[in-house]
Design a protein around this motif. Structure first.
Motif, PDB file in Angstrom:
ATOM      1  N   THR A  40       1.112  -5.060  -9.913  1.00 14.48           N
ATOM      2  CA  THR A  40       0.572  -6.416  -9.905  1.00 14.48           C
ATOM      3  C   THR A  40       0.630  -7.108  -8.549  1.00 14.48           C
ATOM      4  O   THR A  40      -0.140  -8.046  -8.299  1.00 14.48           O
ATOM      5  N   GLN A  41       1.539  -6.700  -7.682  1.00 15.05           N
ATOM      6  CA  GLN A  41       1.660  -7.387  -6.393  1.00 15.05           C
ATOM      7  C   GLN A  41       0.600  -6.914  -5.400  1.00 15.05           C
ATOM      8  O   GLN A  41       0.016  -5.845  -5.550  1.00 15.05           O
ATOM      9  N   ASN A  42       0.388  -7.736  -4.387  1.00 19.07           N
ATOM     10  CA  ASN A  42      -0.416  -7.334  -3.235  1.00 19.07           C
ATOM     11  C   ASN A  42       0.462  -6.459  -2.357  1.00 19.07           C
ATOM     12  O   ASN A  42       1.305  -6.955  -1.578  1.00 19.07           O
ATOM     13  N   LEU A  43       0.330  -5.158  -2.476  1.00 21.58           N
ATOM     14  CA  LEU A  43       1.212  -4.252  -1.751  1.00 21.58           C
ATOM     15  C   LEU A  43       0.973  -4.288  -0.252  1.00 21.58           C
ATOM     16  O   LEU A  43       1.817  -3.841   0.528  1.00 21.58           O
ATOM     17  N   GLY A  44      -0.156  -4.843   0.158  1.00 17.04           N
ATOM     18  CA  GLY A  44      -0.450  -4.922   1.580  1.00 17.04           C
ATOM     19  C   GLY A  44       0.523  -5.779   2.366  1.00 17.04           C
ATOM     20  O   GLY A  44       0.553  -5.720   3.597  1.00 17.04           O
ATOM     21  N   ASN A  50      -5.494   1.999   2.365  1.00 13.61           N
ATOM     22  CA  ASN A  50      -5.828   0.706   2.955  1.00 13.61           C
ATOM     23  C   ASN A  50      -4.910   0.331   4.108  1.00 13.61           C
ATOM     24  O   ASN A  50      -4.879  -0.836   4.533  1.00 13.61           O
ATOM     25  N   GLY A  51      -4.154   1.294   4.612  1.00 13.83           N
ATOM     26  CA  GLY A  51      -3.375   1.038   5.822  1.00 13.83           C
ATOM     27  C   GLY A  51      -1.878   0.999   5.640  1.00 13.83           C
ATOM     28  O   GLY A  51      -1.144   0.731   6.598  1.00 13.83           O
ATOM     29  N   GLY A  52      -1.350   1.260   4.430  1.00 17.43           N
ATOM     30  CA  GLY A  52       0.087   1.208   4.189  1.00 17.43           C
ATOM     31  C   GLY A  52       0.818   2.456   4.670  1.00 17.43           C
ATOM     32  O   GLY A  52       0.207   3.518   4.877  1.00 17.43           O
TER      33      GLY A  52
END
Length: 838
Positions: A662-666, A695-697
Motif C-alpha cells: 500500500t505504501q509509495n515504495l519510491g 522504477n529506480g529502487g
C-alpha cells in the motif's frame, strides 16, 4: 506457530486416562534401543515413537553436540546461546517420545562442539578427535547398556559431515564397548564394565533425495517398523506422534502435519550377536522383550519372580482403565521387582550385569505408573521463577487425593539447588481431600548460577534442582523392602538461580567509527531486577586506560530500583588501536554483579537461561556510510541487520507486508529483506518489489531457502535458482579465500573499497543457500571454495533491472555483525547505497 504446528498441538492434548495408559506401556518391555546422532533434531522420531509408545521399549538418544552451529528460524540466538536453546528443545522433544537423552558433554567450548555445517566426516573427526568421539560414545553405552544401536544417518556422500562421523563412531563403538582393552580407564577408574550391544541397525532410506540415491542406493531393508499404525489411546499414528516431537525443534523450522495412512519405516540390520535370520519381524527378534522372556535367561528364585512380575504387568494392562484394580496389580508387581532386586545377589555377576539395570528402569517406570493410577494430583508452585545465592525461595506443594481410597503417610519433598532434598514433609490424605503444603529452600551463598547444559541436574543424586518428589514409602500407603516408588513433579517453569540483577546491552559489542574523528559512542545498559535487594545499588561501566565513560556511575537508593530500567553511558577514546572490552557492574547487598542473563522464554520449551559476563566489546572500524539514506526493512525475526543499520546512523523504517502493498515504495532509497523472510504472505508482494526495482529502487535480498516459499521464477525481480541440494551450495569455511570476479563493480568499491582485510576474522562460515544460476541480468561478483572443492560464485550477485538494482546476498552478514566483523559492516554499507547516490 505455523498452521502445521498448530494442528499438531491440537492433536496431542491428552486426558488423564491416556497418561495412565502411557505410563503402563513401558512396563511391558525390558529391552532398550539407542538412536545415535550428532545434533538435537537428528533423532528418528517416528520409529522411536512406535518402539516407545506401542512396544514399551526403553528409548535413548545420544547426541555429540548441542547444535550451536545450526540456524534459528524463530529468534536471534546463535552460537552457544542457540546450543542452550536447542538443548531445551531436545528435552521437550524427548518428553513426547518418551526417551532419555545422553550428551557427549555438559560444557561450552568442549572439544566435541558444533562448528557449523561440514561436508566431510574427516573434518569432524579431526576437529573433535577420532578417538575422543569413540571414547565418549563407549562411555555412554557402558553406562546406559542399550540392547540395540542405530545411527540416524548413512555414511555416504550427500550427508552432513557431522552425521557421517557419528555413524562411523557408532559402528566402532559397537565393538569397543564390549572390549575391556578399549578405554580401560573407564573400567578401572569409573567402575564401568564392558557391555555387548546385541544388534546394530542402519537406515534403509538415505533421506538425501534421488540425486544421490541413484548413484549410491541405501542398503536393503531387513525389518519394517509400522509407523503408520494408529494408536487409539493417543489418537494419532506413530508418524504423527513423531511430529509431536519434531514440532519442538522450532528453531530448525520443524513440525509438519502428516495425514494418517499405512506406512512402514525400514531398517537394515548390519551387526548381530545372535544366530537368527537376517530378515526379521521385529528389531527385538531373538532377544528378551517381556519379564517372562527375561526369566528364560536365568534360573531359580529370580526366574520365578520375573515370571510373577510378567503376570502382574499383564494383569495391570488387562485391568485398565479400572484404577483400583490397576493399583492392586502394580502393588504386587512392585513387591516382585523388589524381591527380584534382592535375589540378584545370589546370581552370577554376569546375570546381575544383564538384569539389574532393567529392574532399576522398571522400578522408575513403576513409580510413574503408580502415581498415575493412584488418583493423586500434585503440583509444585514457587513464588518466583528466579532465586539468587544467599536468598530464600518459598512456595507450596498442592496435593489432591482425587480417588475413593485414603492415603496413609506419603512423602512430599523438594530438591534444593545442590540436588539434595531441601524440604520434605509427610502427609495423610483422605479420599477427595486437598491440602496445601508450604515449602522453602535456602539458596547457599556459594550456589552456582543456572547452567543450561546441566539444567542444575546433580549426577550423583539424579535430581534436578527445585522439583518436587512424591514418594510412596515404607510405612505409607505403599512400600516394601526399602525400595520407594517415586514420581518427580516439575514446576510449570524451572527455577533459575541467577544474580539479583541482570546487566544487558542492546548488543554484545559496538562499532567505533574511526572515520568520524572519534565521535563518542552511546551505549545503553539495561538493568533488570530478579530478586529483592535491601541496599543502595551502584551501577557503573569500567573502561580501559585512555577511554572515558560519562557518567562513570549511577546510584539508586535502597528500595527504588525498578523491575527494569536503562542507563545511558557515553564512551569516547583514541581513534587508533584495536578492539577493546568494557565491563559493566552493579553493586548490591555488598556483592558485585558483572553478569548478563540471557533468558530463553518460549512457549514450546521450559524456560532456561545462560549466565555470561556482560562485557561490552568496542570494535574500531573505517566505515563510510551515507547519512541521509532512507531504508525500508522487512523482518522475519531471525536477524538484526536493521538494528546495526540504525546504529550506523541510517534512517530505517520497518515494513510490513501490507506496507509493501500500500505504501509509495519510491520514498525508500533501499529496501532490505531479512534472512529467510519470504513466507507465503511476503511472496505475494513480489510484484510490488519488482515494480519498485524497475522504477529506480535499490532492493537487497538476503539468503532464503527453497522451502521458504521462494519461487525461483517469480519471487525475485528476475529468475534466481537457489542451489539444490543445499549441501553443495554453501561455504562452511569462514576463512575461505574470496576472489573478486568483477573488481570494478560498485558493490565492491563504493562507498567502501572492499579488500582482503574485509574477508578476515569471519565467524563460523561464509554463507549458505547460494544461487546455482540466475537470469542473464545478474552478475556473479565473488568466488570462493570450501576445503578444496569446486569454487562457488553465488555468494553475491547483482543486476541492473529497469532503472534500479537488485542485489542478492547469501553471505551471513547478520551473523558477522553480531560478532562485530568490520568487513561485513562495510559490505552492508555498499549494498544499501544506490550507485548513483550523491
Amino acid at each position: 506457530m505455523t498452521e502445521d504446528q498448530r494442528r499438531i498441538a491440537e492433536q496431542q492434548r491428552l486426558s488423564g486416562i491416556n497418561k495412565l495408559w502411557n505410563a503402563l506401556t513401558p512396563l511391558k518391555h525390558v529391552g532398550s534401543f539407542m538412536n545415535c546422532g550428532a545434533h538435537p533434531d537428528d533423532e528418528r522420531s517416528h520409529i522411536l515413537a512406535y518402539l516407545a509408545r506401542n512396544q514399551g521399549v526403553n528409548i535413548m538418544y545420544s547426541t555429540s553436540t548441542r547444535g550451536k552451529g545450526g540456524q534459528n528460524a524463530i529468534g536471534t540466538e546463535a552460537g552457544d546461546d542457540l546450543g542452550a536453546f536447542r538443548t531445551e528443545e531436545l528435552e521437550a522433544a524427548a518428553d513426547e517420545i518418551p526417551m532419555s537423552i545422553q550428551y557427549y558433554s555438559a560444557r561450552f567450548g568442549d572439544e566435541i562442539d558444533d562448528f557449523g555445517f561440514s561436508t566431510d566426516p574427516a573434518e569432524a573427526e579431526e576437529k573433535w578427535g577420532f578417538m575422543r568421539i569413540r571414547e565418549r560414545l563407549v562411555r555412554i553405552i557402558r553406562q546406559q547398556k542399550p540392547d540395540i544401536l542405530s545411527p540416524t544417518f548413512l555414511d555416504t556422500d550427500g550427508q552432513h559431515g557431522h552425521h557421517r562421523a557419528i555413524t562411523r563412531a557408532t559402528l566402532d563403538a559397537y565393538d569397543m564397548a564390549a572390549d575391556p582393552n578399549s578405554f580401560p580407564e573407564q573400567i578401572t577408574n569409573e567402575g564401568l564394565k564392558p557391555w555387548q550391544v546385541k544388534k546394530l541397525y542402519l537406515s534403509a532410506a538415505s533421506g538425501r533425495g534421488t540425486v544421490y540415491d541413484d548413484r549410491d542406493p541405501p542398503p536393503d531393508p531387513t525389518v519394517s517398523i509400522p509407523v503408520g499404525t494408529y494408536d487409539h489411546m493417543n489418537g494419532a499414528t506413530y508418524r504423527q506422534i513423531g511430529e509431536w516431537s519434531r514440532a519442538r525443534h522450532l528453531t530448525q523450522g520443524m513440525g509438519r502435519w502428516r495425514e494418517a495412512y499405512p506406512e512402514d519405516a525400514n531398517l537394515h540390520r548390519l551387526r548381530c550377536e545372535l544366530d537368527i535370520p537376517l530378515m526379521e519381524q521385529d528389531v527385538f527378534d531373538g532377544m528378551p522383550k517381556t519379564f517372562a522372556d527375561l526369566a528364560g535367561t536365568v534360573d531359580g528364585e529370580l526366574a520365578s519372580l520375573l515370571n510373577d512380575a510378567d503376570r502382574h504387568v499383564r494383569g495391570a494392562i488387562a485391568a485398565f482403565p479400572d484404577r483400583t484394580r490397576v493399583l492392586e496389580q502394580l502393588t504386587d508387581l512392585g513387591e516382585k521387582l523388589s524381591d527380584a532386586q534382592d535375589a540378584l545377589s545370589a546370581n552370577p555377576e554376569e546375570v546381575a550385569h544383564n538384569v539389574g539395570h532393567r529392574l532399576e528402569a522398571k522400578m522408575r517406570q513403576l513409580g510413574v505408573a503408580y502415581y498415575e493410577a493412584s488418583g493423586l494430583i500434585a503440583d509444585i508452585l514457587w513464588d518466583s521463577d528466579f532465586a539468587s545465592p544467599g536468598k530464600q525461595l518459598t512456595g507450596r506443594f498442592n496435593v489432591y487425593n482425587a480417588s475413593d481410597t485414603d492415603f496413609g503417610s506419603t512423602e512430599f519433598a523438594v530438591v534444593g539447588s545442590n540436588g539434595e532434598i531441601a524440604d520434605n514433609t509427610s502427609a495423610s490424605l483422605d479420599s477427595w481431600e486437598r491440602r496445601e503444603l508450604s515449602i522453602s529452600v535456602n539458596i547457599p551463598e556459594n550456589a552456582g548460577y543456572h547452567h543450561p547444559l546441566t539444567m542444575n541436574y546433580d549426577p550423583i543424586t539424579g535430581n534436578e534442582a527445585f522439583v518436587g518428589k512424591v514418594s510412596f514409602n515404607e510405612g505409607g500407603f505403599f512400600g516394601f523392602g526399602g525400595y520407594a516408588l517415586e514420581k518427580t513433579i516439575l514446576p510449570a517453569n524451572p527455577v533459575l538461580v541467577v544474580p539479583p540483577v541482570n546487566l544487558s546491552w542492546e548488543a554484545s559489542g559496538l562499532f567505533y567509527n574511526r572515520l568520524t574523528d572519534g565521535d563518542p559512542v552511546q551505549a545503553t545498559l539495561s538493568v533488570d531486577k530478579f530478586t529483592e535487594i535491601a541496599s543502595d545499588v551502584e551501577i557503573g561501566l569500567e573502561a580501559p586506560s585512555g577511554w572515558t565513560v560519562m557518567p562513570p556511575t549511577y546510584t539508586v537508593p535502597a528500595g527504588e530500583l525498578p523491575g527494569s530500567s536503562k542507563y545511558q553511558f557515553t564512551v569516547s577514546g583514541p581513534t587508533g588501536g584495536g578492539r577493546i572490552e568494557m565491563t559493566p557492574y552493579a553493586i548490591c547487598d555488598g556483592k558485585r554483579v558483572e553478569e548478563n542473563v540471557l533468558l530463553m522464554d518460549y512457549a514450546h520449551i521450559r524456560n532456561t537461561c545462560k549466565v555470561v559476563p556482560a562485557t561490552l566489546a568496542v570494535q574500531p572500524i573505517d566505515l563510510e556510510i551515507p547519512a541521509r539514506l532512507n531504508v525500508g526493512y522487512v523482518d522475519r525475526g531471525s536477524d538484526r541487520v536493521y538494528f546495526w543499520l540504525q546504529r550506523f546512523g541510517v534512517n530505517v523504517t520497518m515494513l510490513s507486508v501490507d506496507d509493501l502493498k500500500t505504501q509509495n515504495l519510491g520514498q525508500y532509497d533501499t529496501i532490505v529483506i531479512g534472512i529467510r523472510a519470504f513466507a507465503a504472505d511476503l511472496t505475494a508482494t513480489s510484484p510490488f518489489l519488482r515494480d519498485y526495482v524497475e522504477n529506480g529502487g535499490n532492493l537487497v535480498t538476503q539468503y532464503n531457502r527453497t522451502d521458504d516459499d521462494w519461487d525461483n521464477e517469480t519471487t525475485p525481480p528476475r529468475s534466481i535458482t537457489i542451489g539444490t541440494p543445499s549441501f553443495r551450495w554453501r561455504i562452511t569455511d569462514p576463512d575461505a579465500v574470496v576472489t573478486h570476479l568483477i573488481p570494478e563493480h560498485h558493490l565492491l568499491n563504493a562507498p567502501n573499497k572492499i579488500g582482503e582485510a574485509d574477508w578476515t576474522n569471519w565467524h563460523q562460515e561464509r554463507g549458505l543457500y547460494f544461487p546455482m544460476e540466475a537470469a542473464p541480468e545478474y552478475e556473479f561478483l565473488l568466488s570462493m571454495s570450501d576445503h578444496g572443492k569446486t569454487p562457488l560464485e553465488g555468494a553475491l550477485i547483482s543486476a541492473s533491472i529497469g532503472r534500479g538494482w537488485h542485489h542478492h546476498c547469501s553471505l551471513i552478514l547478520h551473523h558477522q555483525l553480531e560478532h562485530q566483523v568490520p568487513g561485513a559492516a562495510r559490505l552492508l554499507a555498499n549494498l544499501i547505497t544506490p550507485p548513483d547516490w550523491k
